[in-house]
Design a protein around this motif. Structure first.
Motif, PDB file in Angstrom:
ATOM      1  N   ASP A 190      62.107   4.559 -19.929  1.00 53.49           N
ATOM      2  CA  ASP A 190      60.786   5.184 -19.927  1.00 53.49           C
ATOM      3  C   ASP A 190      60.622   6.159 -18.766  1.00 53.49           C
ATOM      4  O   ASP A 190      60.049   7.237 -18.931  1.00 53.49           O
ATOM      5  N   ILE A 191      61.106   5.800 -17.602  1.00 55.96           N
ATOM      6  CA  ILE A 191      61.000   6.690 -16.442  1.00 55.96           C
ATOM      7  C   ILE A 191      61.760   7.986 -16.702  1.00 55.96           C
ATOM      8  O   ILE A 191      61.291   9.073 -16.368  1.00 55.96           O
ATOM      9  N   LEU A 192      62.924   7.875 -17.300  1.00 61.13           N
ATOM     10  CA  LEU A 192      63.740   9.065 -17.560  1.00 61.13           C
ATOM     11  C   LEU A 192      63.206   9.917 -18.701  1.00 61.13           C
ATOM     12  O   LEU A 192      63.596  11.076 -18.847  1.00 61.13           O
ATOM     13  N   HIS A 193      62.321   9.352 -19.514  1.00 63.10           N
ATOM     14  CA  HIS A 193      61.701  10.077 -20.630  1.00 63.10           C
ATOM     15  C   HIS A 193      60.196   9.837 -20.594  1.00 63.10           C
ATOM     16  O   HIS A 193      59.597   9.410 -21.584  1.00 63.10           O
ATOM     17  N   TRP A 194      59.584  10.107 -19.451  1.00 64.24           N
ATOM     18  CA  TRP A 194      58.206   9.719 -19.196  1.00 64.24           C
ATOM     19  C   TRP A 194      57.219  10.348 -20.175  1.00 64.24           C
ATOM     20  O   TRP A 194      56.288   9.679 -20.638  1.00 64.24           O
ATOM     21  N   GLU A 195      57.380  11.606 -20.493  1.00 68.98           N
ATOM     22  CA  GLU A 195      56.416  12.244 -21.400  1.00 68.98           C
ATOM     23  C   GLU A 195      56.385  11.544 -22.757  1.00 68.98           C
ATOM     24  O   GLU A 195      55.320  11.329 -23.324  1.00 68.98           O
ATOM     25  N   ALA A 196      57.533  11.176 -23.267  1.00 70.86           N
ATOM     26  CA  ALA A 196      57.603  10.484 -24.554  1.00 70.86           C
ATOM     27  C   ALA A 196      57.143   9.035 -24.438  1.00 70.86           C
ATOM     28  O   ALA A 196      56.663   8.449 -25.412  1.00 70.86           O
ATOM     29  N   ALA A 197      57.275   8.448 -23.256  1.00 72.93           N
ATOM     30  CA  ALA A 197      56.944   7.036 -23.068  1.00 72.93           C
ATOM     31  C   ALA A 197      55.441   6.791 -22.931  1.00 72.93           C
ATOM     32  O   ALA A 197      54.959   5.710 -23.286  1.00 72.93           O
ATOM     33  N   ARG A 198      54.696   7.737 -22.439  1.00 73.85           N
ATOM     34  CA  ARG A 198      53.264   7.529 -22.160  1.00 73.85           C
ATOM     35  C   ARG A 198      52.493   6.982 -23.364  1.00 73.85           C
ATOM     36  O   ARG A 198      51.768   5.999 -23.226  1.00 73.85           O
ATOM     37  N   PRO A 199      52.595   7.577 -24.547  1.00 74.75           N
ATOM     38  CA  PRO A 199      51.844   7.019 -25.685  1.00 74.75           C
ATOM     39  C   PRO A 199      52.264   5.587 -26.018  1.00 74.75           C
ATOM     40  O   PRO A 199      51.425   4.735 -26.321  1.00 74.75           O
ATOM     41  N   ARG A 200      53.552   5.308 -25.950  1.00 71.77           N
ATOM     42  CA  ARG A 200      54.050   3.956 -26.236  1.00 71.77           C
ATOM     43  C   ARG A 200      53.487   2.951 -25.239  1.00 71.77           C
ATOM     44  O   ARG A 200      53.149   1.829 -25.600  1.00 71.77           O
ATOM     45  N   PRO A 250      61.900 -10.038 -20.726  1.00 70.22           N
ATOM     46  CA  PRO A 250      61.801  -9.375 -22.031  1.00 70.22           C
ATOM     47  C   PRO A 250      60.611  -8.424 -22.163  1.00 70.22           C
ATOM     48  O   PRO A 250      60.644  -7.511 -22.988  1.00 70.22           O
ATOM     49  N   SER A 251      59.577  -8.599 -21.376  1.00 69.61           N
ATOM     50  CA  SER A 251      58.359  -7.792 -21.530  1.00 69.61           C
ATOM     51  C   SER A 251      58.457  -6.472 -20.786  1.00 69.61           C
ATOM     52  O   SER A 251      58.958  -6.406 -19.666  1.00 69.61           O
ATOM     53  N   THR A 252      57.938  -5.427 -21.417  1.00 65.79           N
ATOM     54  CA  THR A 252      57.880  -4.133 -20.744  1.00 65.79           C
ATOM     55  C   THR A 252      56.852  -4.198 -19.617  1.00 65.79           C
ATOM     56  O   THR A 252      55.985  -5.091 -19.595  1.00 65.79           O
ATOM     57  N   LEU A 253      56.930  -3.248 -18.705  1.00 64.96           N
ATOM     58  CA  LEU A 253      55.966  -3.218 -17.611  1.00 64.96           C
ATOM     59  C   LEU A 253      54.542  -3.049 -18.152  1.00 64.96           C
ATOM     60  O   LEU A 253      53.622  -3.732 -17.695  1.00 64.96           O
ATOM     61  N   ALA A 254      54.358  -2.184 -19.141  1.00 61.52           N
ATOM     62  CA  ALA A 254      53.020  -1.977 -19.713  1.00 61.52           C
ATOM     63  C   ALA A 254      52.478  -3.257 -20.333  1.00 61.52           C
ATOM     64  O   ALA A 254      51.285  -3.561 -20.201  1.00 61.52           O
ATOM     65  N   GLU A 287      69.347   6.943 -29.452  1.00 64.70           N
ATOM     66  CA  GLU A 287      70.267   6.036 -28.780  1.00 64.70           C
ATOM     67  C   GLU A 287      70.345   6.317 -27.287  1.00 64.70           C
ATOM     68  O   GLU A 287      70.676   5.449 -26.512  1.00 64.70           O
ATOM     69  N   GLU A 288      70.081   7.565 -26.857  1.00 63.48           N
ATOM     70  CA  GLU A 288      70.219   7.936 -25.463  1.00 63.48           C
ATOM     71  C   GLU A 288      69.393   7.065 -24.525  1.00 63.48           C
ATOM     72  O   GLU A 288      69.939   6.522 -23.576  1.00 63.48           O
ATOM     73  N   PRO A 289      68.073   6.882 -24.763  1.00 63.81           N
ATOM     74  CA  PRO A 289      67.317   6.037 -23.848  1.00 63.81           C
ATOM     75  C   PRO A 289      67.861   4.612 -23.772  1.00 63.81           C
ATOM     76  O   PRO A 289      67.904   4.025 -22.713  1.00 63.81           O
ATOM     77  N   LYS A 290      68.286   4.065 -24.914  1.00 66.48           N
ATOM     78  CA  LYS A 290      68.831   2.711 -24.900  1.00 66.48           C
ATOM     79  C   LYS A 290      70.095   2.675 -24.064  1.00 66.48           C
ATOM     80  O   LYS A 290      70.315   1.760 -23.295  1.00 66.48           O
TER      81      LYS A 290
END
Length: 164
Positions: free
Chosen positions: A134-144, A81-85, A3-6
């Motif tokens: 994603d920026i605040l949790h970059w390591e976890a976001a990279r694979p996604r 609605p779309s993510t940057l990736a 829930e934290e990232p959200k």
């Protein structure tokens, strides 16, 4: 923990909506311009950036994260609605796969520079809440980001499968 990232993403979106999104207001336009051009210490010296840090629960040891986030949020002109990736990739990517790989490997100021260029290439439009989280949790976001860039469904974790 999921829930934290959200929560942080929603807080960043709210801040962006109030302090950055309304570019027709001269003070908002001026803040966005200062953030886009400022050195890290100058970014931190902005009262509105401290408001963002407080809303996200970030403190002095998170200075690099708050600077990166504020600078990048200042580049975004439209929430969507779309993510940057997703906006960067797909069938006809606006960011080449090689440049995307460089972005994923980047660290520190180089990461900020790559993300800034990516936002511009995505016509300054993306999901602000998702980008902030994603920026605040970059390591976890990279694979996604890899799955989003190529338009593939990310694999589910065991917890997600149990809840559905």
């Amino acid at each position: 923990m999921s829930e934290e990232p959200k929560g942080r993403g929603a807080a960043a979106l709210g801040w962006w909506g109030r302090y950055i999104a309304q570019r027709e207001i001269p003070a908002v336009r001026a803040l966005a311009a200062r953030l886009r051009r400022a050195a890290p210490l100058a970014v931190l010296s902005e009262r509105d950036v401290m408001t963002l840090a407080g809303a996200l629960g970030l403190r002095s040891h998170d200075a690099d994260d708050i600077v990166r986030l504020a600078v990048l949020l200042a580049e975004i002109r439209e929430h969507g609605p779309s993510t940057l990736a997703e906006r960067l990739g797909g069938e006809k990517p606006v960011l080449s796969p090689l440049r995307f790989q460089r972005l994923l490997r980047a660290e520190g100021e180089e990461l900020t520079d790559h993300l800034r260029r990516a936002i511009i290439m995505a016509e300054r439009r993306c999901n602000v809440a998702a980008l902030a989280a994603d920026i605040l949790h970059w390591e976890a976001a990279r694979p996604r980001w890899c799955f989003h860039y190529y338009g593939a469904d990310a694999p589910r974790t065991g917890n997600e499968e149990k809840t559905e």
